[in-house]
Design a protein around this motif. Structure first.
Motif, short mmCIF file in Angstrom:
data_model
loop_
_atom_site.label_atom_id
_atom_site.label_comp_id
_atom_site.label_asym_id
_atom_site.label_seq_id
_atom_site.Cartn_x
_atom_site.Cartn_y
_atom_site.Cartn_z
N MET A 76 0.93 -1.23 -0.04
CA MET A 76 0.06 -0.18 0.00
C MET A 76 0.97 1.01 -0.02
N GLY A 77 0.70 2.00 -1.02
CA GLY A 77 1.37 3.32 -1.05
C GLY A 77 0.42 4.75 -0.55
N ASP A 78 0.70 5.62 -0.81
CA ASP A 78 0.05 6.94 -0.46
C ASP A 78 -1.35 6.77 -1.35
N ARG A 79 -1.43 6.33 -2.40
CA ARG A 79 -2.69 6.46 -3.41
C ARG A 79 -2.75 5.21 -4.35
N THR A 80 -2.00 4.21 -4.06
CA THR A 80 -2.13 3.07 -5.03
C THR A 80 -1.72 1.80 -4.06
N LEU A 81 -2.63 0.69 -4.44
CA LEU A 81 -2.65 -0.40 -3.84
C LEU A 81 -2.25 -1.64 -4.94
N TRP A 82 -1.14 -2.21 -4.66
CA TRP A 82 -0.55 -3.12 -5.43
C TRP A 82 -0.69 -4.77 -4.74
N TRP A 83 -0.74 -5.56 -5.61
CA TRP A 83 -0.35 -6.88 -5.24
C TRP A 83 1.18 -7.05 -5.72
N GLY A 84 2.04 -7.65 -4.49
CA GLY A 84 3.39 -8.00 -4.65
C GLY A 84 3.35 -9.47 -5.42
N GLY A 85 4.00 -9.85 -6.25
CA GLY A 85 4.27 -11.22 -6.74
C GLY A 85 4.99 -12.02 -5.84
N CYS A 86 5.68 -11.49 -4.83
CA CYS A 86 6.25 -12.55 -3.86
C CYS A 86 6.72 -11.54 -2.87
N ALA A 87 7.81 -12.09 -1.87
CA ALA A 87 8.39 -11.53 -0.89
C ALA A 87 9.29 -10.40 -1.70
N TRP A 88 10.25 -10.89 -2.42
CA TRP A 88 11.26 -10.02 -3.33
C TRP A 88 10.55 -8.88 -4.04
N ASP A 89 9.26 -9.03 -4.59
CA ASP A 89 8.71 -8.42 -5.48
C ASP A 89 8.15 -7.32 -4.57
N ALA A 90 7.39 -7.57 -3.42
CA ALA A 90 6.70 -6.50 -2.44
C ALA A 90 7.72 -5.57 -2.03
N PHE A 91 9.02 -6.27 -1.66
CA PHE A 91 9.82 -5.36 -1.15
C PHE A 91 10.73 -4.50 -2.04
N ALA A 92 10.57 -4.89 -3.41
CA ALA A 92 11.01 -4.07 -4.61
C ALA A 92 10.14 -3.06 -4.96
N ILE A 93 8.85 -2.90 -4.85
CA ILE A 93 8.05 -1.99 -5.50
C ILE A 93 8.37 -0.45 -5.24
N PRO A 94 8.60 -0.20 -3.67
CA PRO A 94 9.21 1.10 -3.42
C PRO A 94 10.35 1.58 -4.12
N HIS A 95 11.29 0.65 -4.47
CA HIS A 95 12.51 0.97 -5.07
C HIS A 95 12.43 1.13 -6.77
N LEU A 96 11.43 0.73 -6.84
CA LEU A 96 11.12 0.78 -8.44
C LEU A 96 10.11 2.15 -8.93
N VAL A 97 9.18 2.23 -7.88
CA VAL A 97 8.03 3.46 -8.09
C VAL A 97 8.47 4.64 -7.26
N ALA A 98 9.16 5.50 -8.25
CA ALA A 98 9.82 6.74 -7.54
C ALA A 98 8.98 7.65 -6.80
N THR A 99 7.60 7.72 -7.33
CA THR A 99 6.60 8.30 -6.68
C THR A 99 6.16 7.90 -5.25
N GLN A 100 6.57 6.64 -4.83
CA GLN A 100 6.12 5.85 -3.79
C GLN A 100 7.25 5.33 -3.28
N PRO A 101 8.28 6.02 -2.39
CA PRO A 101 9.51 5.56 -1.90
C PRO A 101 9.44 4.90 -0.56
N GLU A 102 7.92 4.89 0.09
CA GLU A 102 7.38 4.33 1.25
C GLU A 102 6.36 3.62 1.05
#
Length: 224
Positions: A76-102
């Motif tokens: 869950m970001g500030d305005r977007t909710l994603w499914w992470g494909g796995c533990a690896w992917d879930a932890f990767a999303i804030p590193h990839l999506v520059a507008t959602q670093p947390e």
């Protein structure tokens, strides 16, 4: 109007990054001003190149690190909710999506069902004594990538990992802490939202794994 596979890939990935859902084939065809058959052919090539993963019915299920269904992790970001494909992917999303670093990553332990959540940022790994367990060696992830991603999970402890292995009959895979998981995720998908993204070759991936402290036969040849 000519449409490249990379343009289609970018449109899919950027929509997932922005709203957590992929565009439909019809939406892509309209956006690019081409027939749907052109998009279908491009998607087939992107699947063959391992940029996209469909389910048995041909619907998109994975565009790493994004998923289109529950793989055990919500992000869950500030305005977007994603499914992470796995533990690896879930932890990767804030590193990839520059507008959602947390983001807030939530899951449950596969062994005992205990809920867990962490604030995952680009600044450093979250605190926690939980451990990640990856079942499938990297050389075999693409034998069945959906199965492999479903079994890259986070457990309360090694005790829960062992209980789950006893219950399921699986062999032990790789077990490591949250700090290592964070390092693994931090740069793995760098550039995936940019034109001309190139997936790592096996030697490059193995070198990356080693750089974050993951070595040995399990990590020797990559799969994602």
């Amino acid at each position: 109007m000519m449409t490249s596979d990379d343009e289609v890939r970018l449109a899919i990935y950027r929509e997932l990054a922005e709203v957590g859902r992929p565009p439909s084939t019809d939406d892509l065809a309209t956006a690019f001003g081409v027939d749907r058959d052109v998009i279908d052919a491009s998607v087939e090539r992107l699947v063959a190149a391992r940029h996209l993963v469909p389910d048995a019915d041909g619907a998109l299920v994975l565009a790493h690190p994004f998923a289109t269904r529950n793989f055990g992790f919500s992000v869950m970001g500030d305005r977007t909710l994603w499914w992470g494909g796995c533990a690896w992917d879930a932890f990767a999303i804030p590193h990839l999506v520059a507008t959602q670093p947390e983001v807030l990553v939530a899951t449950t332990c596969p062994a005992c069902g205990t809920p867990h959540a962490w604030t995952v940022t680009t600044a450093g790994p979250p605190a926690g004594d939980q451990v990640a367990h990856f079942l499938t060696p990297m050389a075999h992830v693409w034998d069945d990538v959906v199965h492999a991603c479903e079994h890259q999970r986070i457990f309360c402890s090694t005790v829960c990992v062992d209980q789950w292995l006893d219950r399921t009959g699986h062999e032990r895979g790789a077990v490591f802490d949250l700090a290592t998981l964070w390092r693994l995720a931090s740069d793995w998908y760098a550039g995936r939202l940019d034109p001309g993204y190139r997936r790592r070759e096996p030697r490059e991936a193995a070198a990356y794994f080693a750089s974050v402290g993951l070595v040995g036969e399990f990590w020797g040849t990559p799969g994602s």
